[in-house]
Design an enzyme around this catalytic site. Structure first.
Site, short mmCIF file in Angstrom:
data_model
loop_
_atom_site.label_atom_id
_atom_site.label_comp_id
_atom_site.label_asym_id
_atom_site.label_seq_id
_atom_site.Cartn_x
_atom_site.Cartn_y
_atom_site.Cartn_z
N GLY A 41 -12.78 -114.41 -42.24
CA GLY A 41 -11.49 -113.76 -42.16
C GLY A 41 -10.50 -114.66 -41.46
N GLY A 42 -9.37 -114.08 -41.09
CA GLY A 42 -8.32 -114.87 -40.47
C GLY A 42 -8.70 -115.38 -39.10
N SER A 44 -12.19 -115.80 -37.98
CA SER A 44 -13.48 -116.44 -37.81
C SER A 44 -14.24 -116.54 -39.12
CB SER A 44 -14.32 -115.63 -36.81
OG SER A 44 -14.57 -114.34 -37.32
N ASP A 151 -7.61 -103.69 -31.28
CA ASP A 151 -7.58 -103.88 -32.73
C ASP A 151 -8.51 -102.87 -33.41
OD1 ASP A 151 -8.20 -106.60 -35.09
OD2 ASP A 151 -6.71 -104.98 -35.13
N PRO A 154 -10.26 -99.03 -39.36
CA PRO A 154 -11.44 -98.66 -40.15
C PRO A 154 -12.40 -99.82 -40.38
CG PRO A 154 -9.47 -97.71 -41.11
CD PRO A 154 -9.01 -98.63 -40.04
N ASP A 169 -16.32 -105.80 -32.95
CA ASP A 169 -15.22 -106.70 -32.61
C ASP A 169 -14.48 -106.22 -31.38
OD1 ASP A 169 -14.01 -108.19 -35.71
OD2 ASP A 169 -15.91 -108.36 -34.65
#
Length: 926
Positions: A41-42, A44, A151, A154, A169
């Protein structure tokens, strides 16, 4: 195996190009061997990796950011905080580190699917709420440890293949920002998004195409978080707290229940571009959530809960996730069902029978895990309350009723939380399936020890004498913390309880006796507690169950410590520490080390204090977070600075401690009073008096006006007034306090004696010498410390023209301070008094030797401005009397002292008289 393992579904943003190379399968990142790539993803790349040291698979996130040494240190600190978060509804962080300048984070690998994917199936509102409540418990647990997610969405909620809901996360958005200091970057760095930007085809959580304000921005050089779920204060870069996560939780729940998000971008006039939600908020605009759809099965009560969560301003939301969960867990149809069954009974008996039959399992389940209230009634029910109040009243103490009320409030709160915690532990296994039978058994055994402690304390309170009444509320506040019973890894000790029925029975009996020791100690009967613990320790050694023995020796140490018998307390704590180390009793290990550190303060052994304080800190750091013990150790470190004479540093340390504690809980009476005395010592009299007064008011609220603890705090307020030189106020406060102490605690010799010494100092300041002499005589017969009496007698002799009589006392007082450093303010003060008395009694040469030494030492000591000025003025007089050629320097010292008094001394009678004396000497030196 599910379709989305933990760590994979972290973003719904469009793919962004990156220059960081992907690693090949089989490569190593630190000790971890990469088994396969499960997502990117953006923020990692995410790999499935194997940890050979612990022989387990992990989800390894290799973050798209390169950092230097400082970034690495920040990463380690943040990861350590996250690693201490252990909760069934949070994916735990195991490790963090650096490889080739890139940060990685290792966490539990959990096969499952994200909430976003789970919601693609047909779900009832009850199912949605159940899943979200479970996720909310993870958030609430983190908030209790001071961690904010920042952050929540869903994609960061995982429903594992085992059915357990987990938040993942947690804090990684913060980690990314911490690495390069971009926690609150400029919104100008947010790249523009196009309405046509497609979802990543490789993202397992891909959803509909994203609108301009939906784009997830997670790169370290960009806004940290997901604007669609971010609270307005987060977008504005204002301070964030738990309510920020409440907002994100509310947006997620809204979307899960109603299929749309609660906020629309504002409409724009025809022919103009519509502003995004993010831009509107950034520019100070205000948005309101759209009302829930009219056609929905979601009850109005649940709708109201959700709408409160997504309120624009933080004060309008639920204050905590826990508060919101409590509202969600109330069954909105409970009353309706109850009434409905009655109506059905009037209409059709058969239907009622069917409804009742369907309801039986639920009722059985509810009864299964609702034994806490019954247990509470046994330990602390109406009969116990009445018996305790009657026993307190029978003592005839004027504060008995206040004390009964205070201890009742403490026990009401503690037993309520204990009952609720035990019921919830049962439900977590029996009803919700969130934890294993083994975990439930460990936690319930822990709660059982807490019930024993309550029972032992209540038994003592029912037979209360005067000493018990004095300490009752403190004893209730000192009951073992309940949080420890949620720490399953710590409870899962390598030294299991005996399985042999006879041995197990002996351990149970000894734990009951230990509870009695703790209760006896808690109500202030340290001598009795020491005797009980000695006998129990002998019996426990015969059984040889080390975890129990470690706790017995710990309380043996506490008892002797209260009796100031360090020759017994220190060996007991050392033994407890060794036993706790051998049996992995980590909490006892840390507490024993912390208490050893405290004991070495009073033994004036700074090297031993430093060693055991370091050991205690290491023990705390390696275990589950213990805020109370951490706070105790921090406060102890501050108090220990007195031994080194660092009074300025001590005040700064105590104020730093207070700043850390106050957002979590109110400062207690002793924390406030130590702040007050420390501030007075450095010459900050107004602040010191204010702190001391707050300490008195705190005890007044907790214990009532005539409780000995309250009067003790008032006594310290009296001392602060004395030291400030405000003799009129001090006389009122000290006199009223002494009168009250005489009335309700006349047998407390230490308290009475100390207050009389303070009153003597007031009378000396008032020049009421005959009254001071009479009060001093009373102090000597009512338990004042002998050294304090002798020093006060010396002060009285000095000011009444009998300085020669004061000399033996002052020399003895100085000799008694041999363990303190020469720079200690008390040592310098003793030299000042001795030198001044030598000068007054005609021993000018010896006086100069003593005062020159005090002057030289004061230059490198931490003193209040006026204390240093007093030394300068006394040294000036000795120099004038012994060295005619040095008289210009003597005059210079006196003028310097006068200037300090003019600038720093309060305008009270004591300091005004001292300033006048300096002024008079400068005009007429002698």
């Amino acid at each position: 195996m599910g379709d989305e393992p933990a760590g994979r579904a972290e973003t719904t943003e469009p793919e962004k190009p990156t220059s960081e190379p992907k690693l090949a399968i089989g490569e190593r990142v630190g000790r971890y061997e990469l088994l396969g790539m499960v997502g990117e993803g953006g923020m990692s790349f995410v790999y499935l990796a194997h940890d050979p040291e612990l022989d387990r698979d992990v989800a390894l996130k290799l973050m798209r950011v390169r950092v230097g040494k400082e970034g690495a240190r920040r990463l380690q600190r943040e990861a350590q905080a996250l690693a201490k978060l252990s909760h069934p509804n949070v994916v735990p962080v195991y490790d963090a580190g650096m490889v080739a300048g890139q940060a990685f984070v290792a966490m539990e690998y959990v096969p499952g699917k994200t909430l976003r994917t789970w919601l693609r199936g047909k779900r009832t509102w009850r199912e949605v709420v159940e899943v979200m409540v479970a996720a909310g418990r993870g958030l609430a647990a983190a908030h209790e440890r001071g961690l904010i997610h920042r952050d929540f969405k869903p994609d960061n909620v995982l429903i594992g293949d085992d059915g357990r809901v987990r938040v993942l996360d947690f804090g990684l958005a913060r980690l990314a920002g911490v690495l390069d200091g971009s926690i609150a970057p400029s919104l100008d760095s947010v790249p523009p998004s196009s309405p046509s930007s497609p979802s990543s085809p490789s993202s397992p959580s891909s959803g509909p195409a994203l609108s301009p304000h939906d784009a997830l921005i997670t790169r370290a050089d960009q806004l940290i978080g997901t604007p669609a779920y971010m609270a307005p204060e987060q977008i504005r870069r204002d301070p964030v707290d738990a309510r920020t996560d409440v907002f994100a939780f509310g947006v997620t729940l809204y979307e899960a229940l109603f299929g749309v998000r609660p906020f629309d971008a504002p409409k724009a006039p025809v022919g103009t571009e519509a502003p995004t939600v993010t831009a509107t908020i950034t520019e100070g605009g205000l948005l309101r959530a759209r009302p829930p759809p009219r056609k929905t099965h979601v009850p109005r009560s649940v709708q109201r809960i959700v709408m409160k969560a997504v309120a624009f301003e933080p004060p309008e939301r639920w204050s905590t996730v826990k508060e919101m969960l409590a509202a969600l867990e109330r069954d909105p149809y409970r009353v309706w069902r109850r009434a409905g069954y009655v109506t059905l009974g009037l209409v059709a008996t058969g239907v009622v029978a069917l409804a009742a039959g369907l309801a039986r399992p639920a009722a059985k389940d509810r009864a299964l895990c609702h034994g806490g209230e019954t247990r509470r009634d046994v330990a602390w029910g109406a009969d116990s309350r009445s018996a305790v109040r009657a026993a307190f009243a029978a003592t005839g103490l004027p504060y008995a009723d206040d004390a009964a009320g205070a201890v009742s409030r403490e026990l009401d709160e503690y037993t309520s939380r204990l009952a609720e915690s035990a019921d919830d532990t049962c439900a977590a296994t029996r009803l919700r399936g969130e934890q294993s039978d083994e975990a439930m058994e460990l936690r319930m055994a822990c709660y059982e020890t807490r019930w024993r402690e309550v029972g032992a304390l209540v038994d003592l309170l029912r037979r209360a004498d005067a000493d018990t009444v004095k300490q009752a509320a403190h004893a209730a506040r000192s009951l073992s913390p309940l949080d420890a019973c949620a720490d399953v890894p710590a409870l899962r000790a390598p030294t299991p309880r005996p399985r042999d029925p006879e041995a197990a029975s002996k351990v149970d009996a000894m734990e009951l006796r230990l509870a009695s020791v703790m209760a006896t100690y808690g109500v202030g009967k340290a001598t009795a507690a020491a005797t009980l613990s000695e006998g129990l320790a002998d019996d426990a050694r015969k059984v040889g169950f080390l975890p129990l023995l470690a706790r017995v020796d710990f309380w043996r140490g506490r008892s002797y410590a209260d009796l100031s018998q360090s020759d017994k307390s220190i060996p007991a704590f050392r033994t407890s520490f060794t036993e706790a180390l051998a049996s992995h009793e980590d909490r006892v290990l840390a507490e024993a080390a912390a208490r050893l550190a405290q004991e070495y303060i009073y033994a004036h052994q700074p090297a031993e204090f430093d060693y055991w304080a370091s050991v205690a800190q290491a023990a705390i750091d390696r275990g589950t977070p213990d805020a109370a013990l951490e706070s105790f150790l921090e406060h102890t470190r501050c108090v220990a600075l007195w031994n080194e004479g660092k009074i300025v540093t001590r005040l700064a340390c105590l104020e730093k401690h207070a700043a850390k504690v106050e957002p979590v809980r109110p400062l207690d009476e002793w924390e406030l009073t130590t702040l007050g005395l420390a501030a007075v010592d450095v010459g900050q009299f107004d602040r010191g008096i204010a702190y001391a007064r707050r300490g008195y008011e705190y005890s007044l609220k907790q214990n009532g006006p005539m409780h000995p603890r309250t009067l003790e705090m008032r006594m310290y307020e009296c001392k602060a007034e004395v030291d400030s030189g405000d003799y009129d106020t001090a006389l009122t406060v000290c006199g009223a306090t002494l009168q009250a102490i005489d009335a309700v605690a006349g047998d407390n010799r230490a308290l009475v004696g100390r207050n009389r010494i303070y009153l003597v100092d007031v009378l000396l300041g008032e020049k009421r010498y005959d009254e001071a002499r009479a009060e001093l005589a009373r102090a000597g017969t009512t338990g004042a410390d002998v050294a304090d009496v002798e020093e006060a007698a010396a002060r009285l002799d000095a000011v009444t023209g009998h300085a020669d009589k004061a000399l033996p006392h002052l020399r003895q007082a100085l000799a008694a301070q041999k363990d303190l450093p020469a720079e200690h303010p008390d040592v310098i003060a003793s030299k000042l008094e001795l030198g001044t008395s030598l000068l007054a009694s005609g021993h000018a040469s010896e006086a100069r030797t003593v005062l020159d030494d005090a002057l030289a030492t004061s230059g490198r000591a931490e003193l209040s401005p006026t204390a240093r000025a007093d030394v300068e003025f006394a040294a000036a007089r000795a120099l004038w009397a012994t060295s005619p050629e040095a008289r210009p320097h003597a005059m210079e010292l006196a003028r310097k002292a006068l200037e300090t008094y003019t600038v720093s001394a309060p305008r009270t009678r004591g300091f005004t008289d001292a300033r006048a004396a300096i002024d008079d000497w400068i005009a007429h030196p002698r």
